[in-house]
Design a protein around this motif. Sequence first.
Motif, PDB file in Angstrom:
ATOM      1  N   LEU A   6       0.850  -1.313  -0.055  1.00 54.39           N
ATOM      2  CA  LEU A   6       0.030  -0.060  -0.174  1.00 54.39           C
ATOM      3  C   LEU A   6       0.840   1.313   0.163  1.00 54.39           C
ATOM      4  CD1 LEU A   6      -2.780   1.058   0.110  1.00 54.39           C
ATOM      5  CD2 LEU A   6      -2.915   1.043   2.361  1.00 54.39           C
ATOM      6  N   GLY A   7       1.810   1.008   0.599  1.00 52.52           N
ATOM      7  CA  GLY A   7       2.751   2.253   0.704  1.00 52.52           C
ATOM      8  C   GLY A   7       3.520   2.560  -0.498  1.00 52.52           C
ATOM      9  N   GLY A   8       3.667   1.599  -1.382  1.00 55.49           N
ATOM     10  CA  GLY A   8       4.400   1.620  -2.671  1.00 55.49           C
ATOM     11  C   GLY A   8       3.264   2.044  -3.783  1.00 55.49           C
ATOM     12  N   VAL A   9       2.089   1.852  -3.428  1.00 55.49           N
ATOM     13  CA  VAL A   9       0.794   2.408  -4.363  1.00 55.49           C
ATOM     14  C   VAL A   9       1.012   3.849  -4.137  1.00 55.49           C
ATOM     15  CG1 VAL A   9      -1.448   2.216  -4.790  1.00 55.49           C
ATOM     16  CG2 VAL A   9      -0.149   0.018  -4.501  1.00 55.49           C
ATOM     17  N   ILE A  10       0.865   4.255  -2.761  1.00 57.95           N
ATOM     18  CA  ILE A  10       0.893   5.653  -2.531  1.00 57.95           C
ATOM     19  C   ILE A  10       1.941   6.354  -3.149  1.00 57.95           C
ATOM     20  CG2 ILE A  10       1.114   7.290  -0.856  1.00 57.95           C
ATOM     21  CD1 ILE A  10      -0.501   5.400   1.109  1.00 57.95           C
TER      22      ILE A  10
END
Length: 186
Positions: A172-176
């Motif tokens: 999720l952090g990577g997606v952000i």
Amino acid sequence: MEEVIGSWGQFVTIFVMAVALGFDAFSLGIGIGMRGVRLRDVLRIGAVVALFHVLMPLAGLFMGQYVSSLLGNVAQLAAGGLLLLLGGHMIYSSLRGDAVQSIDYRNGWAIILFALSVSIDSFSVGVSLGMFDTNLLLVVTAFGIFGGVMSVMGLMLGRRVSQRLSEYGEALGGVILFTFGVLFII
């Protein structure tokens, strides 16, 4: 009286700019924090981001109008490219698990890349402010404080969320980060 109103207006303008630039550090800090970051590293990353939020507008202020016209879009594309790479790598490493070595955000170079990516727009703002008669100390102090504090707030929020999401936090952090990279490029 006009001088007081003019200096108050400059203060408000710089304050609003500092908050706006700090939101980049905040939102991207959430993405890094979701990967799981120790408290000591949060403070170190926040300090480096604050330093870059001082150095980048300072450099921009001294570069002037000529460099602004040359680097305006290139700086934003470079920041977007860095975020795409960092976010894409985080997504990839979270999906592949232990088979891929993830970027270690405790590493000095990774911290510098992160700080550079969130403060590159401070350079552009600094170049723009360099064309006007601005209070240099006020600009770099406000940008540094808001950049550092808001990155720490984002990292702490991301850290809290990652504890609840466990293995999905890094993805999720990577997606952000990836999303912000795309938005920088568009």
